[in-house]
Design a protein around this motif. Structure first.
Motif, PDB file in Angstrom:
ATOM      1  N   GLU A   1      -2.331 -26.500 -25.445  1.00  0.00           N
ATOM      2  CA  GLU A   1      -1.041 -25.877 -25.676  1.00  0.00           C
ATOM      3  C   GLU A   1       0.028 -26.674 -24.948  1.00  0.00           C
ATOM      4  O   GLU A   1      -0.211 -27.237 -23.882  1.00  0.00           O
ATOM      5  CB  GLU A   1      -1.044 -24.435 -25.185  1.00  0.00           C
ATOM      6  CG  GLU A   1      -1.938 -23.543 -26.016  1.00  0.00           C
ATOM      7  CD  GLU A   1      -1.894 -22.088 -25.568  1.00  0.00           C
ATOM      8  OE1 GLU A   1      -1.506 -21.821 -24.413  1.00  0.00           O
ATOM      9  OE2 GLU A   1      -2.232 -21.220 -26.383  1.00  0.00           O
TER      10      GLU A   1
ATOM     11  N   TYR B   1       3.969 -26.625 -23.415  1.00  0.00           N
ATOM     12  CA  TYR B   1       5.057 -25.770 -22.930  1.00  0.00           C
ATOM     13  C   TYR B   1       6.185 -26.649 -22.413  1.00  0.00           C
ATOM     14  O   TYR B   1       5.950 -27.746 -21.895  1.00  0.00           O
ATOM     15  CB  TYR B   1       4.567 -24.875 -21.780  1.00  0.00           C
ATOM     16  CG  TYR B   1       3.632 -23.790 -22.226  1.00  0.00           C
ATOM     17  CD1 TYR B   1       4.100 -22.530 -22.545  1.00  0.00           C
ATOM     18  CD2 TYR B   1       2.265 -24.036 -22.346  1.00  0.00           C
ATOM     19  CE1 TYR B   1       3.237 -21.533 -22.973  1.00  0.00           C
ATOM     20  CE2 TYR B   1       1.392 -23.051 -22.773  1.00  0.00           C
ATOM     21  CZ  TYR B   1       1.888 -21.798 -23.084  1.00  0.00           C
ATOM     22  OH  TYR B   1       1.035 -20.812 -23.511  1.00  0.00           O
TER      23      TYR B   1
ATOM     24  N   PHE C   1       6.670 -21.689 -24.741  1.00  0.00           N
ATOM     25  CA  PHE C   1       5.621 -22.249 -25.596  1.00  0.00           C
ATOM     26  C   PHE C   1       6.271 -23.084 -26.687  1.00  0.00           C
ATOM     27  O   PHE C   1       7.208 -22.639 -27.353  1.00  0.00           O
ATOM     28  CB  PHE C   1       4.776 -21.137 -26.222  1.00  0.00           C
ATOM     29  CG  PHE C   1       3.748 -21.655 -27.195  1.00  0.00           C
ATOM     30  CD1 PHE C   1       2.601 -22.270 -26.748  1.00  0.00           C
ATOM     31  CD2 PHE C   1       3.944 -21.525 -28.561  1.00  0.00           C
ATOM     32  CE1 PHE C   1       1.649 -22.758 -27.645  1.00  0.00           C
ATOM     33  CE2 PHE C   1       3.007 -21.995 -29.466  1.00  0.00           C
ATOM     34  CZ  PHE C   1       1.857 -22.614 -29.000  1.00  0.00           C
TER      35      PHE C   1
END
Length: 97
Positions: free
Chosen positions: A15, A17, A23
């Motif tokens: 992921e 960020y 996000f």
């Protein structure tokens, strides 16, 4: 980044960020400069549509310059995307993938 060599595949699926905790998306692929043995960009999918709606429309992802990456760990931290999207530099424009 600490300079420790890592497998490129370790980035895929992480992921992403912004450095202020928003996000951004998930790494789907990387762009390489094979001659220089460097990563030059990361392709993001699973985008935060609130950030990218005006940039990508119906596209599924964006390519961001690897120089925006600030840290790689359990997640990837990048420079504040919102500021970059509001004032893109010609060489840093996002390219829909």
């Amino acid at each position: 980044m600490d300079g420790t060599p890592q497998e490129i595949t370790n980035l895929v699926g992480r992921e992403v960020y912004s450095n202020n905790g928003v996000f951004v998306g998930e790494v789907e692929d990387v762009r390489l400069n094979v001659e220089a043995c460097t990563v030059t960009g990361i392709a993001l999918g699973e985008l935060n549509r609130d950030l990218f709606a005006d940039v990508v429309g119906n596209e599924n992802g964006v390519m961001i310059p690897y120089r925006w990456v600030r840290a790689v760990g359990d997640v990837v931290l990048i420079n504040d995307t919102i500021e970059r999207l509001q004032q893109p530099e010609a060489e840093d424009e996002e390219v829909a993938v």
